[in-house]
Design an enzyme around this catalytic site. Structure first.
Site, PDB file in Angstrom:
ATOM      1  CB  THR A   1      33.869  42.772  53.406  1.00 33.44           C
ATOM      2  OG1 THR A   1      34.216  41.902  52.325  1.00 33.44           O
ATOM      3  CG2 THR A   1      34.142  42.023  54.700  1.00 33.44           C
ATOM      4  CG  ASP A   2      31.733  40.676  48.757  1.00 37.17           C
ATOM      5  OD1 ASP A   2      32.839  40.724  49.322  1.00 37.17           O
ATOM      6  OD2 ASP A   2      31.600  40.702  47.510  1.00 37.17           O
ATOM      7  CD  GLU A   3      36.998  39.151  51.232  1.00 38.78           C
ATOM      8  OE1 GLU A   3      37.607  38.283  51.872  1.00 38.78           O
ATOM      9  OE2 GLU A   3      37.541  39.946  50.465  1.00 38.78           O
TER      10      GLU A   3
ATOM     11  CE1 TYR B   1      38.961  42.645  55.985  1.00 40.09           C
ATOM     12  CE2 TYR B   1      38.176  41.273  54.177  1.00 40.09           C
ATOM     13  CZ  TYR B   1      38.205  42.489  54.841  1.00 40.09           C
ATOM     14  OH  TYR B   1      37.479  43.551  54.361  1.00 40.09           O
TER      15      TYR B   1
ATOM     16  CE  LYS C   1      35.109  44.630  57.790  1.00 42.71           C
ATOM     17  NZ  LYS C   1      35.298  46.062  58.146  1.00 42.71           N
TER      18      LYS C   1
ATOM     19  CG  ASN D   1      35.183  49.352  47.275  1.00 50.65           C
ATOM     20  OD1 ASN D   1      34.937  50.510  47.633  1.00 50.65           O
ATOM     21  ND2 ASN D   1      34.307  48.377  47.476  1.00 50.65           N
TER      22      ASN D   1
HETATM   23  P1  NAD Z   1      42.653  50.155  53.677  1.00 55.32           P
HETATM   24  O1  NAD Z   1      43.502  49.007  54.113  1.00 55.32           O
HETATM   25  O2  NAD Z   1      43.019  50.896  52.443  1.00 55.32           O
HETATM   26  O3  NAD Z   1      42.572  51.243  54.856  1.00 55.32           O
HETATM   27  C1  NAD Z   1      42.384  50.896  56.185  1.00 55.32           C
HETATM   28  C2  NAD Z   1      42.756  52.110  57.041  1.00 55.32           C
HETATM   29  O4  NAD Z   1      42.539  51.770  58.410  1.00 55.32           O
HETATM   30  C3  NAD Z   1      44.217  52.526  56.912  1.00 55.32           C
HETATM   31  O5  NAD Z   1      44.317  53.918  56.699  1.00 55.32           O
HETATM   32  C4  NAD Z   1      44.831  52.143  58.250  1.00 55.32           C
HETATM   33  O6  NAD Z   1      45.894  52.999  58.637  1.00 55.32           O
HETATM   34  C5  NAD Z   1      43.638  52.249  59.171  1.00 55.32           C
HETATM   35  N1  NAD Z   1      43.770  51.409  60.365  1.00 55.32           N
HETATM   36  C6  NAD Z   1      44.130  50.095  60.412  1.00 55.32           C
HETATM   37  N2  NAD Z   1      44.163  49.684  61.679  1.00 55.32           N
HETATM   38  C7  NAD Z   1      43.779  50.737  62.455  1.00 55.32           C
HETATM   39  C8  NAD Z   1      43.604  50.921  63.836  1.00 55.32           C
HETATM   40  N3  NAD Z   1      43.828  49.932  64.712  1.00 55.32           N
HETATM   41  N4  NAD Z   1      43.181  52.123  64.278  1.00 55.32           N
HETATM   42  C9  NAD Z   1      42.964  53.147  63.417  1.00 55.32           C
HETATM   43  N5  NAD Z   1      43.138  53.034  62.088  1.00 55.32           N
HETATM   44  C10 NAD Z   1      43.539  51.835  61.622  1.00 55.32           C
HETATM   45  O7  NAD Z   1      41.179  49.585  53.621  1.00 55.32           O
HETATM   46  P2  NAD Z   1      39.973  49.908  52.622  1.00 55.32           P
HETATM   47  O8  NAD Z   1      40.105  49.047  51.438  1.00 55.32           O
HETATM   48  O9  NAD Z   1      39.845  51.357  52.466  1.00 55.32           O
HETATM   49  O10 NAD Z   1      38.750  49.341  53.482  1.00 55.32           O
HETATM   50  C11 NAD Z   1      38.054  50.175  54.397  1.00 55.32           C
HETATM   51  C12 NAD Z   1      36.923  49.399  55.016  1.00 55.32           C
HETATM   52  O11 NAD Z   1      36.045  48.924  54.003  1.00 55.32           O
HETATM   53  C13 NAD Z   1      37.372  48.178  55.810  1.00 55.32           C
HETATM   54  O12 NAD Z   1      36.571  48.070  56.965  1.00 55.32           O
HETATM   55  C14 NAD Z   1      37.098  47.016  54.868  1.00 55.32           C
HETATM   56  O13 NAD Z   1      36.834  45.826  55.576  1.00 55.32           O
HETATM   57  C15 NAD Z   1      35.861  47.533  54.136  1.00 55.32           C
HETATM   58  N6  NAD Z   1      35.677  46.984  52.773  1.00 55.32           N
HETATM   59  C16 NAD Z   1      36.702  47.080  51.871  1.00 55.32           C
HETATM   60  C17 NAD Z   1      36.494  46.586  50.583  1.00 55.32           C
HETATM   61  C18 NAD Z   1      37.582  46.673  49.526  1.00 55.32           C
HETATM   62  O14 NAD Z   1      37.435  46.085  48.446  1.00 55.32           O
HETATM   63  N7  NAD Z   1      38.651  47.430  49.727  1.00 55.32           N
HETATM   64  C19 NAD Z   1      35.282  45.966  50.251  1.00 55.32           C
HETATM   65  C20 NAD Z   1      34.268  45.887  51.226  1.00 55.32           C
HETATM   66  C21 NAD Z   1      34.491  46.407  52.492  1.00 55.32           C
HETATM   67  P1  TYD Z   2      42.255  40.948  46.668  1.00 54.82           P
HETATM   68  O1  TYD Z   2      42.466  42.162  45.837  1.00 54.82           O
HETATM   69  O2  TYD Z   2      43.331  40.530  47.613  1.00 54.82           O
HETATM   70  O3  TYD Z   2      40.867  41.161  47.411  1.00 54.82           O
HETATM   71  P2  TYD Z   2      39.979  40.079  48.232  1.00 54.82           P
HETATM   72  O4  TYD Z   2      40.798  38.923  48.602  1.00 54.82           O
HETATM   73  O5  TYD Z   2      39.555  40.918  49.387  1.00 54.82           O
HETATM   74  O6  TYD Z   2      38.840  39.705  47.305  1.00 54.82           O
HETATM   75  O7  TYD Z   2      42.005  39.733  45.691  1.00 54.82           O
HETATM   76  C1  TYD Z   2      40.982  39.749  44.727  1.00 54.82           C
HETATM   77  C2  TYD Z   2      41.023  38.423  44.007  1.00 54.82           C
HETATM   78  O8  TYD Z   2      42.253  38.331  43.276  1.00 54.82           O
HETATM   79  C3  TYD Z   2      40.995  37.240  44.941  1.00 54.82           C
HETATM   80  O9  TYD Z   2      40.218  36.208  44.317  1.00 54.82           O
HETATM   81  C4  TYD Z   2      42.446  36.807  45.033  1.00 54.82           C
HETATM   82  C5  TYD Z   2      42.991  37.190  43.670  1.00 54.82           C
HETATM   83  N1  TYD Z   2      44.416  37.592  43.623  1.00 54.82           N
HETATM   84  C6  TYD Z   2      45.266  37.027  42.668  1.00 54.82           C
HETATM   85  O10 TYD Z   2      44.868  36.159  41.868  1.00 54.82           O
HETATM   86  N2  TYD Z   2      46.563  37.444  42.619  1.00 54.82           N
HETATM   87  C7  TYD Z   2      47.071  38.368  43.483  1.00 54.82           C
HETATM   88  O11 TYD Z   2      48.280  38.684  43.421  1.00 54.82           O
HETATM   89  C8  TYD Z   2      46.176  38.949  44.455  1.00 54.82           C
HETATM   90  C9  TYD Z   2      46.660  39.998  45.420  1.00 54.82           C
HETATM   91  C10 TYD Z   2      44.848  38.544  44.488  1.00 54.82           C
END
Ligand code: NAD
Ligand code: TYD
Length: 362
Positions: free
Chosen positions: A135-137, A161, A165, A191
């Site tokens: 993640t970009d975080e 978090y 990561k 995403n």
């Molecule tokens: P999500 O929370 O929707 O899904 C995570 C999945 O992992 C869930 O199905 C959960 O049941 C499973 N899981 C959690 N702990 C587990 C464990 N111990 N063993 C097996 N399965 C387990 O997450 P997402 O948004 O789909 O993100 C997927 C990946 O992409 C993550 O690694 C996240 O860091 C990365 N990512 C997400 C975003 C975003 O904006 N959502 C952006 C950049 C990177």
């Molecule tokens: P989030 O969707 O939790 O993703 P991430 O923290 O991984 O970027 O949050 C996106 C942005 O929105 C972040 O700057 C926090 C903000 N945010 C709010 O302002 N209100 C909310 O209720 C939530 C969940 C997030």
């Protein structure tokens, strides 16, 4: 690439990837390993293009013997590691599961891959790949005038978090450098899209707005994120698996930054248009500024030139188009929405938003 293990494949991005893998390549077999935490659901794997080539296993990535058995039994040559605890606010409220899954879980997978591929040679190590999704975080907050992060920008994670990561990324690289495990990595921006668990900003705002509930913006709402439609991320992952190289990291993002306030206003305008009979329109009137997230990163920005130039990737969906598709999906999937509103999630919303001065509004 013939036999893939996708961890976290019942989550938001993982399920999108499993759908895509089975749809685009008739020769691949996919094993999905997912613990089905509060954020995962097998409903996300409904209507897969080809059930014959898919196997779902409920299990934890920290379960070394299980992972090793899956690698051996299925002659896995490619691991795409997405399983993680993913919500920053939850990591602030309770970091332990983030260290466990994101750090220990990644270590466990790396060890299993080392044993199966490098010690036992279950499959030819020359065709193997361990792709780790980051993640970009991990780059932390960038100054307004500093250039967008590239793949080698120094990590400076802020939240538990992001730190977990980042630690997982370092571990993955250590296995590449020390043991020659064929690791690649992608670093993606925020995403959004169908099947995202409604704790994250975009689905939370869509669902709260349709119910006439408060739309909470943390702090002044001017924090910048680069929002990528989930299908574009899955396309990038597919390309990296096919064309990318071990030892390489690839940023994945659009290059367009938006403030949270802009995103929320855009969602509201989209809902006004797609749900014209809503009693809550104009939905933007529901916006409230609430207590900020501790150490809230002000700006994320990345440069994806490497992925564009070397692998020919470009996002297909515009922010406006992607948000319209997303809003429509949540309007059309009331059963999925009802199932996601389970007791654990409702309790979390209550705790998180009460602490921000929004009791009863979530
Ligand atoms: P999500 O929370 O929707 O899904 C995570 C999945 O992992 C869930 O199905 C959960 O049941 C499973 N899981 C959690 N702990 C587990 C464990 N111990 N063993 C097996 N399965 C387990 O997450 P997402 O948004 O789909 O993100 C997927 C990946 O992409 C993550 O690694 C996240 O860091 C990365 N990512 C997400 C975003 C975003 O904006 N959502 C952006 C950049 C990177
Ligand atoms: P989030 O969707 O939790 O993703 P991430 O923290 O991984 O970027 O949050 C996106 C942005 O929105 C972040 O700057 C926090 C903000 N945010 C709010 O302002 N209100 C909310 O209720 C939530 C969940 C997030």
């Amino acid at each position: 690439m013939k036999s893939l293990l996708v961890t976290g494949g019942a989550g938001f991005i993982g399920s999108g990837l499993v759908h895509r893998l089975l749809a685009v390549d008739p020769s691949v077999h996919v094993v999905t390993l997912d613990a089905l935490t509060y954020a995962g659901s097998t409903a996300n794997l409904d209507n897969l293009p080809d059930l014959e080539r898919h196997r779902f296993v409920r299990g934890d990535v920290r379960d070394g013997p299980l992972v090793l058995r899956l690698l051996r039994e299925n002659a896995i040559d490619t691991i795409v590691h997405l399983a993680a605890e993913t919500h920053v606010d939850r990591s602030i409220a309770g970091p332990a599961p983030f260290v466990q899954t994101n750090l220990v879980g990644t270590f466990t997978l790396l060890e299993a891959a080392r044993q199966a591929w490098l010690s036992e040679r279950v499959v030819d190590p020359g065709v193997c790949r361990f792709h780790h999704v980051s993640t970009d975080e991990v780059f932390g907050s960038l100054e307004t005038d500093s250039p967008a992060a590239i793949e080698v920008t120094r990590y400076a994670p802020t939240s538990p978090y992001a730190a977990a990561k980042a630690g997982a990324d370092h571990l993955a690289w250590s296995y590449w450098r020390t043991y020659g495990l064929p690791v690649s990595l992608s670093i993606c921006s925020n995403n959004y899209g169908p099947r995202q668990f409604p704790e994250k900003l975009v689905p939370l705002v869509i669902l709260n707005a349709t119910r006439g509930q408060t739309l909470p913006l943390y702090g002044d709402g001017l924090h910048m994120r680069d929002w990528l439609y989930v299908d574009d991320h899955c396309d990038a992952l597919w390309r990296i698996l096919k064309l990318g190289r071990a030892g390489e990291a690839y940023n994945v993002c659009t290059g367009r930054g938006s403030t949270n306030l802009e995103i929320v206003r855009l969602i509201c305008a989209t809902l006004d248009r797609l749900a014209p009979d809503s009693p809550y329109a104009p939905h933007a009137s529901l916006v409230r500024f609430v207590a900020d997230r501790p150490a809230h990163d002000r700006r994320y920005a990345m440069d994806a030139s490497k992925l564009r130039q070397q692998l020919g990737w470009a996002p297909c969906e515009s922010l406006e188009g992607g948000l319209a598709r997303t809003v429509q999906w949540y309007l059309d999937h009331s059963e999925w929405v009802a199932a996601s509103s389970h007791e654990e999630h409702r309790a979390w919303l209550e705790r998180n938003y009460r602490g921000r001065g929004m009791a009863g509004s979530s």
